[in-house]
Enzyme design. Structure first.
Site, PDB file in Angstrom:
ATOM      1  N   ALA A  72       0.866  -1.192   0.000  1.00  0.00           N
ATOM      2  CA  ALA A  72       0.000   0.000   0.000  1.00  0.00           C
ATOM      3  C   ALA A  72       0.894   1.231   0.000  1.00  0.00           C
ATOM      4  O   ALA A  72       2.053   1.181   0.405  1.00  0.00           O
ATOM      5  CB  ALA A  72      -0.885  -0.013   1.238  1.00  0.00           C
ATOM      6  N   GLY A 110       0.604  -5.212   0.818  1.00  0.00           N
ATOM      7  CA  GLY A 110      -0.514  -5.359  -0.114  1.00  0.00           C
ATOM      8  C   GLY A 110      -0.068  -5.978  -1.425  1.00  0.00           C
ATOM      9  O   GLY A 110      -0.856  -6.554  -2.166  1.00  0.00           O
ATOM     10  N   GLU A 113      -0.209  -9.539  -0.683  1.00  0.00           N
ATOM     11  CA  GLU A 113      -1.638  -9.876  -0.506  1.00  0.00           C
ATOM     12  C   GLU A 113      -2.335  -9.983  -1.858  1.00  0.00           C
ATOM     13  O   GLU A 113      -3.174 -10.842  -2.067  1.00  0.00           O
ATOM     14  CB  GLU A 113      -2.301  -8.839   0.395  1.00  0.00           C
ATOM     15  CG  GLU A 113      -1.837  -8.992   1.840  1.00  0.00           C
ATOM     16  CD  GLU A 113      -2.292  -7.864   2.734  1.00  0.00           C
ATOM     17  OE1 GLU A 113      -2.163  -6.682   2.339  1.00  0.00           O
ATOM     18  OE2 GLU A 113      -2.787  -8.152   3.831  1.00  0.00           O
ATOM     19  N   GLU A 133       4.202  -5.087   7.424  1.00  0.00           N
ATOM     20  CA  GLU A 133       3.355  -4.055   8.038  1.00  0.00           C
ATOM     21  C   GLU A 133       3.671  -3.803   9.509  1.00  0.00           C
ATOM     22  O   GLU A 133       3.607  -2.670   9.978  1.00  0.00           O
ATOM     23  CB  GLU A 133       1.885  -4.415   7.872  1.00  0.00           C
ATOM     24  CG  GLU A 133       1.359  -4.303   6.460  1.00  0.00           C
ATOM     25  CD  GLU A 133       1.585  -5.561   5.630  1.00  0.00           C
ATOM     26  OE1 GLU A 133       2.447  -6.388   5.992  1.00  0.00           O
ATOM     27  OE2 GLU A 133       0.881  -5.704   4.613  1.00  0.00           O
TER      28      GLU A 133
HETATM   29  N1  T1G Z   1       4.544   3.565  -0.063  1.00  0.00           N
HETATM   30  C1  T1G Z   1       4.971   4.786  -0.478  1.00  0.00           C
HETATM   31  N2  T1G Z   1       6.240   5.039  -0.874  1.00  0.00           N
HETATM   32  C2  T1G Z   1       7.104   4.010  -0.842  1.00  0.00           C
HETATM   33  C3  T1G Z   1       6.739   2.711  -0.415  1.00  0.00           C
HETATM   34  C4  T1G Z   1       5.392   2.501  -0.020  1.00  0.00           C
HETATM   35  N3  T1G Z   1       4.958   1.311   0.368  1.00  0.00           N
HETATM   36  N4  T1G Z   1       7.848   1.913  -0.491  1.00  0.00           N
HETATM   37  C5  T1G Z   1       8.839   2.680  -0.953  1.00  0.00           C
HETATM   38  N5  T1G Z   1       8.412   3.927  -1.158  1.00  0.00           N
HETATM   39  C6  T1G Z   1       9.200   5.053  -1.696  1.00  0.00           C
HETATM   40  C7  T1G Z   1      10.307   5.467  -0.745  1.00  0.00           C
HETATM   41  O1  T1G Z   1       9.818   6.401   0.199  1.00  0.00           O
HETATM   42  C8  T1G Z   1      11.298   6.064  -1.698  1.00  0.00           C
HETATM   43  O2  T1G Z   1      10.781   7.344  -2.036  1.00  0.00           O
HETATM   44  C9  T1G Z   1      11.174   5.194  -2.951  1.00  0.00           C
HETATM   45  O3  T1G Z   1       9.871   4.581  -2.860  1.00  0.00           O
HETATM   46  C10 T1G Z   1      12.235   4.128  -3.021  1.00  0.00           C
HETATM   47  O4  T1G Z   1      12.162   3.420  -1.767  1.00  0.00           O
HETATM   48  C11 T1G Z   1      -2.677  -3.159   2.812  1.00  0.00           C
HETATM   49  C12 T1G Z   1      -1.368  -1.835   4.738  1.00  0.00           C
HETATM   50  C13 T1G Z   1      10.251  -1.793  -1.422  1.00  0.00           C
HETATM   51  C14 T1G Z   1      12.164  -2.766  -0.133  1.00  0.00           C
HETATM   52  O5  T1G Z   1       6.264  -1.616   4.045  1.00  0.00           O
HETATM   53  O6  T1G Z   1      10.551  -1.667   2.199  1.00  0.00           O
HETATM   54  O7  T1G Z   1       0.871  -2.781   2.240  1.00  0.00           O
HETATM   55  O8  T1G Z   1      12.756   8.685  -1.227  1.00  0.00           O
HETATM   56  O9  T1G Z   1      14.504   3.989  -1.093  1.00  0.00           O
HETATM   57  O10 T1G Z   1      15.848   0.736  -0.955  1.00  0.00           O
HETATM   58  O11 T1G Z   1      -1.748  -4.860   4.102  1.00  0.00           O
HETATM   59  O12 T1G Z   1      11.021   0.747  -0.263  1.00  0.00           O
HETATM   60  O13 T1G Z   1      12.523   8.087  -3.667  1.00  0.00           O
HETATM   61  O14 T1G Z   1      10.942   9.731  -2.607  1.00  0.00           O
HETATM   62  O15 T1G Z   1      13.144   2.251   0.159  1.00  0.00           O
HETATM   63  O16 T1G Z   1      15.021  -0.161  -3.213  1.00  0.00           O
HETATM   64  C15 T1G Z   1       3.823  -2.447   3.148  1.00  0.00           C
HETATM   65  C16 T1G Z   1       8.057  -0.417   2.212  1.00  0.00           C
HETATM   66  C17 T1G Z   1       3.043  -1.190   3.139  1.00  0.00           C
HETATM   67  C18 T1G Z   1       7.323  -1.719   1.919  1.00  0.00           C
HETATM   68  C19 T1G Z   1      12.526  -0.935  -1.790  1.00  0.00           C
HETATM   69  N6  T1G Z   1       5.009  -2.307   2.332  1.00  0.00           N
HETATM   70  N7  T1G Z   1       9.124  -0.191   1.235  1.00  0.00           N
HETATM   71  O17 T1G Z   1      13.691  -0.489  -1.123  1.00  0.00           O
HETATM   72  O18 T1G Z   1      13.962   1.797  -2.193  1.00  0.00           O
HETATM   73  S1  T1G Z   1       1.619  -1.314   4.162  1.00  0.00           S
HETATM   74  C20 T1G Z   1       6.169  -1.864   2.877  1.00  0.00           C
HETATM   75  C21 T1G Z   1      10.308  -0.835   1.357  1.00  0.00           C
HETATM   76  C22 T1G Z   1       0.622  -2.396   3.348  1.00  0.00           C
HETATM   77  C23 T1G Z   1      -1.403  -3.804   3.255  1.00  0.00           C
HETATM   78  C24 T1G Z   1      -0.568  -2.907   4.113  1.00  0.00           C
HETATM   79  C25 T1G Z   1      11.356  -0.465   0.352  1.00  0.00           C
HETATM   80  C26 T1G Z   1      11.561  -1.510  -0.746  1.00  0.00           C
HETATM   81  P1  T1G Z   1      11.808   8.544  -2.414  1.00  0.00           P
HETATM   82  P2  T1G Z   1      13.500   2.890  -1.122  1.00  0.00           P
HETATM   83  P3  T1G Z   1      14.725   0.450  -1.892  1.00  0.00           P
END
Ligand code: T1G
Length: 711
Positions: A72, A110, A113, A133
């Site tokens: 998400a 997500g 999921e 999450e």
């Molecule tokens: N949402 C918004 N922005 C995100 C994002 C996300 N989920 N993941 C990364 N970004 C942005 C980040 O801020 C950065 O932005 C750019 O993408 C590159 O990220 C419904 C509720 C995927 C392993 O927790 O772990 O799903 O600085 O530098 O090192 O059940 O990003 O360029 O402006 O980290 O290659 C669950 C979080 C969400 C994954 C990649 N998902 N992201 O790492 O790049 S909750 C997460 C990461 C959810 C559902 C629930 C990592 C990555 P900018 P980066 P990276």
């Protein structure tokens, strides 16, 4: 032949086309295909298009760019949003055609999921999947707590969901999350071929219908409490892990749809919790810290492929390991063969401990250890792209090393120093290349702590600074910008904390009380227990050096008395606590209290009792004030950078965001007013910073404070 799009506009974040009877749904929402605005609706529109098209026998869901779907859009949390009429997973469950998730990069949250809503999941070898999450203070809110236990069993699902870890494709296949690993040379082509292979297979293997593995919970009902115990310490003070466990329990005790409703309720209880807000702040602050304002646009970074470390002591060895752990070759230099041999032996022993603990395989240890080349002569590292100096923390010693390095290193090589507080301008001045000199300050232990403080000296060139910041990231650390000043940013911001810790002992607080307050606040270990681990003699020597340098230096006479009584910490069996032989467990020691009281009496220091609240504020308010001074002086870019440094340098509890983020829960005005009172009572060290006064007046947020100019 691929058909036209689903009529959605070019700017569409989800494309759909049909090739060879397979409907291909491609999510294209850079940078990580988060489920941002329009993405889920786009997937649903594409699913419905494929379902209605008689030519489509099966469908593939994949991501464009570098990854599948990363979850998400975290930026959307905490903001009002409409409840979607339909969810992708439900549309998948209602469909009659098989859907294959083709995963590369990451399928997280997500993203996974959505993949679990598909009937099949295939992945390239380098892919990773997970439900992280809990790491941002929430729980999988898209059916993950209900589908994953059905796919791999509740016990394994509990571990994945409560840890939030990323699982590599091979392990995910072994667990049953992934059905097949594909080469990934041409993901789309391979996915289409794979989908054609199962297009006629029936019944469709809907994850929601697979409940055989849930029976595990009946034969092992204790698994949920076991999970609670296993994670109690690590996740202390956070509500999300417990609710993750409850959601998985619901998967085992309720019908699917009811379980989904329970998951949604629990998610709603977490999304706007203080912990979730702080963890989201930390997530974005860790990305923001990479941005250094004012850097020239067309900066050409020198490539750092070969690296050397000078000094095979504890720090140098740990630094060398930080490269070998990242799979990079590194030369470890020490002119003294015994020291070099000892350094290598220490590294080897470190790796052997990891193999014994099971966190490394023997093969991994051999590979990593093999990447470290011992070198005795400085001239043998001349061709390296960069060198990190990690010799004795004395200016004359460092200057001598930099004179030699300046002579032997190729002209374009970067000369980096791991000094923790010495003036880098002074070190750079002995070289002919000050523009190639910067600080790269590691935290102890260098191969473990993620903070990598990059110090910008006055002549450091922008490309040197940028290359050093990138070097930290390349070895999986968090690079943080620091201006050149005493203690740079992290340690300097921590000085008031350390000082008040010692002064409160003189005023009557006891180490066990202060440790209890800080462990209750969320630190894994109290500051006095940490002191006992690292040894009290280190700071004792520093205080003595400072006292010799400036006669009116106050020092900490009671702490000195403890050291002079031979209580150096764990290494002498007693420090702030007492230790049984061969056991690191700290025990409160009445003898210490007697020593403190006797010394106070001798020094005619009036002692009193402390409330827990005063202890917490005395330790943290001083540091918040120092953070403001650091920003005022332009030695740090932004307050959130300092927060990230406290998370990764000092073990500040992540679910409190950082020291400045936590300060906002009190408010700049209240902090300013309290500091003003202590300024009256204790004198100059509590003089409030101008920035803090301004924030108190304006009601501004500490965490949003920035330097107006970097100096
Ligand atoms: N949402 C918004 N922005 C995100 C994002 C996300 N989920 N993941 C990364 N970004 C942005 C980040 O801020 C950065 O932005 C750019 O993408 C590159 O990220 C419904 C509720 C995927 C392993 O927790 O772990 O799903 O600085 O530098 O090192 O059940 O990003 O360029 O402006 O980290 O290659 C669950 C979080 C969400 C994954 C990649 N998902 N992201 O790492 O790049 S909750 C997460 C990461 C959810 C559902 C629930 C990592 C990555 P900018 P980066 P990276």
């Amino acid at each position: 032949m691929s058909e036209a799009n689903t009529g959605m506009s070019e700017a569409t974040v989800v494309r759909f086309d049909v090739e060879d009877g397979i409907g291909v749904i491609t999510v294209d929402y850079p940078p990580v295909n988060a489920l941002g605005p329009g993405v889920s609706d786009g997937i649903i529109a594409a699913l419905e298009k494929g379902e209605a098209d008689p030519k489509v026998k099966a469908m593939v869901l994949m991501g464009a760019g570098r990854t599948f779907i990363a979850g998400a859009d975290i930026r959307g949390f905490g903001k009002p949003r409409a409840t979607p009429a339909k969810r992708t997973y439900d549309v998948m469950d209602q469909g009659n055609k098989p859907i294959v998730a083709a995963i590369h990069g990451y399928a997280l949250g997500g993203g996974l999921e959505n993949a679990l809503g598909c009937h099949y999941r295939i992945a390239v070898p380098s892919a990773k999947v997970g439900l992280p999450e809990v790491q941002i203070g929430i729980l999988p809110g898209g059916g993950g707590t209900q589908r994953l236990p059905r796919l791999i069993g509740p016990k394994l699902a509990l571990e994945m969901i409560v840890s939030g870890r990323h699982v590599p494709a091979a392990e995910a296949k072994a667990l049953g999350i992934i059905d097949d690993i594909i080469p990934g040379k041409d993901l789309r082509k391979e996915a289409i071929a794979w989908a054609k292979g199962i297009a006629e297979k029936r019944p469709l293997p809907r994850v929601r219908d697979r409940s055989e593995k849930l029976a595990e919970a009946k034969s092992d009902p204790g698994m949920f409490d076991a999970a609670r115990k296993a994670y109690a310490r690590k996740m202390r003070g956070q509500p999300a892990p417990e609710k993750c466990i409850q959601a998985v329990e619901a998967a085992c005790t309720q019908p699917f749809d009811e379980g989904v409703a329970t998951e949604r309720r629990l998610f709603g209880e977490l999304e706007n919790s203080d912990e979730a807000k702080a963890l989201r702040y930390a997530f974005f602050a860790e990305r923001e810290i990479n941005r250094v304002p004012g850097m020239p646009k067309d900066l050409k970074l020198p490539e750092i492929k070969t690296i050397a470390v000078v000094g095979a002591g504890t720090m140098g060895g740990g630094i060398a390991m930080s490269f070998s752990d990242a799979g990079l070759p590194v030369k470890l230099v020490d002119a003294n063969p015994e020291v070099l041999a000892k350094g290598l032996a220490r590294i080897k022993a470190n790796y052997e401990t990891s193999v014994k603990r099971g966190s490394l395989t023997q093969a991994e240890m051999d590979t990593r250890f093999g990447l470290i080349t011992p070198i005795e002569k400085m001239e043998d590292i001349g061709d390296c792209d960069a060198v990190i100096e990690a010799v004795f923390e004395r200016m004359d010693v460092k200057k001598d090393v930099f004179r030699q390095l300046d002579k032997v290193m190729k002209p374009e090589a970067l000369l980096l120093t791991n000094t923790s507080a010495l003036d880098i301008d002074e070190i750079a001045a002995v070289t002919t290349r000050p523009e190639k000199v910067a600080g790269t300050h590691y935290f102890v232990p260098a191969n473990v702590m993620k903070l990598f403080e990059v110090v910008n000296a006055s002549k450091t060139a922008p490309e040197t600074l940028a290359a050093a910041m990138k070097l930290g990231r390349d070895i999986n650390k968090v690079s943080g910008y620091a201006g050149n000043c005493d203690g740079f940013v992290a340690n300097r911001s921590r000085i008031p904390f350390n000082l008040e810790q010692g002064l409160m002992i003189e005023e009557g607080a006891l180490p066990q009380q202060i440790d209890k307050v800080m462990e209750g606040f969320g630190y894994p270990v109290g500051p006095f227990k940490v002191n006992d681990m690292s040894g009290l003699d280190v700071s004792y020597d520093t205080r003595k050096r400072r006292a010799a340098a400036s006669p009116n230096y106050r020092g900490l006479p009671i702490t000195d008395a403890i050291v002079e009584a031979g209580r150096l910490g764990q290494k002498t069996g007693a420090g702030w606590y007492r230790y049984e032989k061969g056991d690191r467990t700290p025990h409160v020691d009445p003898a210490l209290e007697t020593l403190i009281k006797a010394t106070a009496e001798k020094l005619k220091i009036q002692q009193r009792t402390f409330t827990d609240d005063e202890i917490l504020k005395r330790l943290l308010f001083g540091s918040i004030n120092e953070c403001c001074k650091i920003l005022e002086e332009g030695k740090a870019i932004r307050a959130s950078d300092i927060d990230v440094m406290w998370l990764h340098g000092f073990g500040f509890p992540r679910y409190r965001g950082g020291v400045m983020y936590w300060g906002d829960t009190i408010g700049a005005r209240e902090i300013y007013n309290q500091i003003a009172v202590w300024h009256q009572r204790y004198g100059a060290r509590w003089k409030p910073s101008e920035l803090l006064r301004q924030l108190a007046e304006s009601g501004g947020k500490l965490r949003e404070a920035k330097a107006d100019k970097l100096r």
